[in-house]
Design a protein around this motif. Structure first.
Motif, PDB file in Angstrom:
ATOM      1  N   PHE A  95       0.860  -1.292  -0.099  1.00 30.50           N
ATOM      2  CA  PHE A  95       0.035   0.101   0.145  1.00 30.50           C
ATOM      3  C   PHE A  95       1.016   1.305   0.045  1.00 30.50           C
ATOM      4  CE2 PHE A  95      -2.530   3.358   2.273  1.00 30.50           C
ATOM      5  CZ  PHE A  95      -3.452   3.332   1.235  1.00 30.50           C
ATOM      6  N   ALA A  96       1.920   1.324   0.867  1.00 35.46           N
ATOM      7  CA  ALA A  96       2.814   2.483   0.881  1.00 35.46           C
ATOM      8  C   ALA A  96       3.480   2.671  -0.539  1.00 35.46           C
ATOM      9  CB  ALA A  96       3.884   2.110   2.028  1.00 35.46           C
ATOM     10  N   VAL A  97       3.923   1.776  -1.328  1.00 36.56           N
ATOM     11  CA  VAL A  97       4.534   1.767  -2.549  1.00 36.56           C
ATOM     12  C   VAL A  97       3.537   2.338  -3.371  1.00 36.56           C
ATOM     13  CG1 VAL A  97       5.355   0.341  -4.475  1.00 36.56           C
ATOM     14  CG2 VAL A  97       6.444  -0.077  -2.022  1.00 36.56           C
ATOM     15  N   LEU A  98       2.322   1.864  -3.277  1.00 36.88           N
ATOM     16  CA  LEU A  98       1.175   2.321  -4.401  1.00 36.88           C
ATOM     17  C   LEU A  98       0.795   3.589  -4.062  1.00 36.88           C
ATOM     18  CD1 LEU A  98      -1.153  -0.538  -4.691  1.00 36.88           C
ATOM     19  CD2 LEU A  98       0.265   0.115  -6.423  1.00 36.88           C
ATOM     20  N   LEU A  99       0.891   4.071  -2.932  1.00 34.66           N
ATOM     21  CA  LEU A  99       0.514   5.430  -2.537  1.00 34.66           C
ATOM     22  C   LEU A  99       1.786   6.245  -2.877  1.00 34.66           C
ATOM     23  CD1 LEU A  99      -1.475   7.050  -0.932  1.00 34.66           C
ATOM     24  CD2 LEU A  99      -0.022   6.820   1.124  1.00 34.66           C
ATOM     25  N   ALA A 100       2.931   5.810  -2.735  1.00 36.85           N
ATOM     26  CA  ALA A 100       3.974   6.834  -3.164  1.00 36.85           C
ATOM     27  C   ALA A 100       3.975   6.737  -4.708  1.00 36.85           C
ATOM     28  CB  ALA A 100       5.402   6.049  -2.438  1.00 36.85           C
ATOM     29  N   ALA A 101       3.907   5.998  -5.547  1.00 28.73           N
ATOM     30  CA  ALA A 101       3.766   5.966  -7.075  1.00 28.73           C
ATOM     31  C   ALA A 101       2.488   6.817  -7.390  1.00 28.73           C
ATOM     32  CB  ALA A 101       3.577   4.447  -7.426  1.00 28.73           C
ATOM     33  N   GLY A 104       3.545  10.256  -6.770  1.00 32.52           N
ATOM     34  CA  GLY A 104       4.461  10.662  -7.558  1.00 32.52           C
ATOM     35  C   GLY A 104       4.085  10.965  -8.937  1.00 32.52           C
ATOM     36  N   GLY A 105       2.943  10.387  -9.239  1.00 32.52           N
ATOM     37  CA  GLY A 105       2.314  10.407 -10.601  1.00 32.52           C
ATOM     38  C   GLY A 105       1.412  11.631 -10.733  1.00 32.52           C
ATOM     39  N   LEU A 106       0.938  11.756  -9.533  1.00 28.49           N
ATOM     40  CA  LEU A 106       0.179  13.191  -9.365  1.00 28.49           C
ATOM     41  C   LEU A 106       1.088  14.135  -9.509  1.00 28.49           C
ATOM     42  CD1 LEU A 106      -2.597  14.243  -9.020  1.00 28.49           C
ATOM     43  CD2 LEU A 106      -2.425  14.135  -6.625  1.00 28.49           C
ATOM     44  N   VAL A 107       2.054  14.360  -8.762  1.00 30.45           N
ATOM     45  CA  VAL A 107       3.063  15.569  -8.911  1.00 30.45           C
ATOM     46  C   VAL A 107       3.537  15.829 -10.217  1.00 30.45           C
ATOM     47  CG1 VAL A 107       5.318  16.411  -8.185  1.00 30.45           C
ATOM     48  CG2 VAL A 107       3.739  15.522  -6.288  1.00 30.45           C
ATOM     49  N   LEU A 108       3.791  14.829 -10.968  1.00 27.43           N
ATOM     50  CA  LEU A 108       4.344  14.917 -12.391  1.00 27.43           C
ATOM     51  C   LEU A 108       3.248  15.444 -13.156  1.00 27.43           C
ATOM     52  CD1 LEU A 108       6.718  14.460 -14.235  1.00 27.43           C
ATOM     53  CD2 LEU A 108       5.784  11.940 -14.615  1.00 27.43           C
ATOM     54  N   LEU A 110       0.573  17.106 -12.533  1.00 27.86           N
ATOM     55  CA  LEU A 110       0.116  18.400 -12.171  1.00 27.86           C
ATOM     56  C   LEU A 110       1.263  19.595 -12.484  1.00 27.86           C
ATOM     57  CD1 LEU A 110      -1.320  18.200  -8.677  1.00 27.86           C
ATOM     58  CD2 LEU A 110      -2.533  18.819 -10.508  1.00 27.86           C
ATOM     59  N   GLY A 111       2.729  19.236 -12.517  1.00 22.55           N
ATOM     60  CA  GLY A 111       3.776  19.871 -13.062  1.00 22.55           C
ATOM     61  C   GLY A 111       3.788  19.965 -14.517  1.00 22.55           C
ATOM     62  N   LEU A 112       3.266  18.880 -15.318  1.00 20.94           N
ATOM     63  CA  LEU A 112       3.059  18.881 -16.748  1.00 20.94           C
ATOM     64  C   LEU A 112       1.853  20.126 -17.109  1.00 20.94           C
ATOM     65  CD1 LEU A 112       3.350  15.217 -17.849  1.00 20.94           C
ATOM     66  CD2 LEU A 112       4.988  17.046 -18.166  1.00 20.94           C
ATOM     67  N   ALA A 113       1.060  20.008 -16.235  1.00 21.86           N
ATOM     68  CA  ALA A 113      -0.086  20.617 -16.540  1.00 21.86           C
ATOM     69  C   ALA A 113       0.193  22.325 -16.274  1.00 21.86           C
ATOM     70  CB  ALA A 113      -1.414  20.616 -15.840  1.00 21.86           C
ATOM     71  N   GLU A 114       0.896  22.558 -15.291  1.00 21.10           N
ATOM     72  CA  GLU A 114       1.425  23.750 -15.094  1.00 21.10           C
ATOM     73  C   GLU A 114       2.673  24.247 -16.073  1.00 21.10           C
ATOM     74  OE1 GLU A 114       4.343  25.498 -11.381  1.00 21.10           O
ATOM     75  OE2 GLU A 114       2.692  24.285 -10.648  1.00 21.10           O
ATOM     76  N   ARG A 115       3.195  23.494 -16.668  1.00 26.11           N
ATOM     77  CA  ARG A 115       4.425  24.012 -17.590  1.00 26.11           C
ATOM     78  C   ARG A 115       3.569  23.790 -18.959  1.00 26.11           C
ATOM     79  NH1 ARG A 115       6.448  21.759 -13.253  1.00 26.11           N
ATOM     80  NH2 ARG A 115       8.215  22.738 -12.078  1.00 26.11           N
TER      81      ARG A 115
END
Length: 156
Positions: A95-101, A104-108, A110-115
């Motif tokens: 669960f921790a690995v899935l949550l971290a992945a 990370g995907g959400l941050v990426l 959102l970063g793409l949408a912002e850029r």
């Protein structure tokens, strides 16, 4: 009945839930009009506990419950159950690995949408898809390495 607070006594797990006060027996008998005794948990520091408890039982009669600490530890120790938590640990880790992945995907994403604007400007200036992909990949790698390096430090 008035009491003077003296200190705190540790309560044993098997002690009755109403055994919070320690008082002189003659004072309690005089104040309440009853000399009835409830329960005793005998601790002699490990020496002759069973014998002391037996003598106390004999002197008090059947009106009180007398238990020695050795007997109580044995009862509590045998009533505890052991559980293998290896499966639960694996589930929590997955669960921790899935949550971290996912994070990370959400941050990426959102970063793409912002850029988006930055990518549009880079495209107008002549950047190709390969170069834009390199920018995104570099950012993702830096975020991942930074998170993996900083995560254990924060967890301490």
């Amino acid at each position: 009945m008035p009491f003077h607070y003296v200190g705190v006594a540790k309560e044993f797990p098997t002690a009755p839930k109403d055994s919070f006060f320690v008082a002189n027996a003659s004072y309690v008998a005089k104040a309440t009009g009853s000399d009835a005794v409830g329960a005793f948990l005998v601790d002699t520091g490990g020496t002759h506990q069973k014998q002391v408890a037996a003598r106390l039982r004999h002197r008090l009669g059947t009106g009180a419950t007398v238990t020695d600490l050795t007997q109580t530890r044995g009862t509590v120790g045998t009533s505890l159950t052991s559980v293998d938590l290896a499966g639960l640990t694996r589930i929590e880790l997955a669960f921790a690995v899935l949550l971290a992945a996912g994070a990370g995907g959400l941050v990426l994403a959102l970063g793409l949408a912002e850029r988006r604007r930055t990518f549009a400007i880079a495209t107008v200036l002549g950047a190709g898809r390969r170069q834009l992909r390199g920018m995104v990949l570099t950012e993702a790698i830096l975020l991942t390495v930074g998170g993996l390096a900083g995560g254990p430090r924060v967890a301490r």
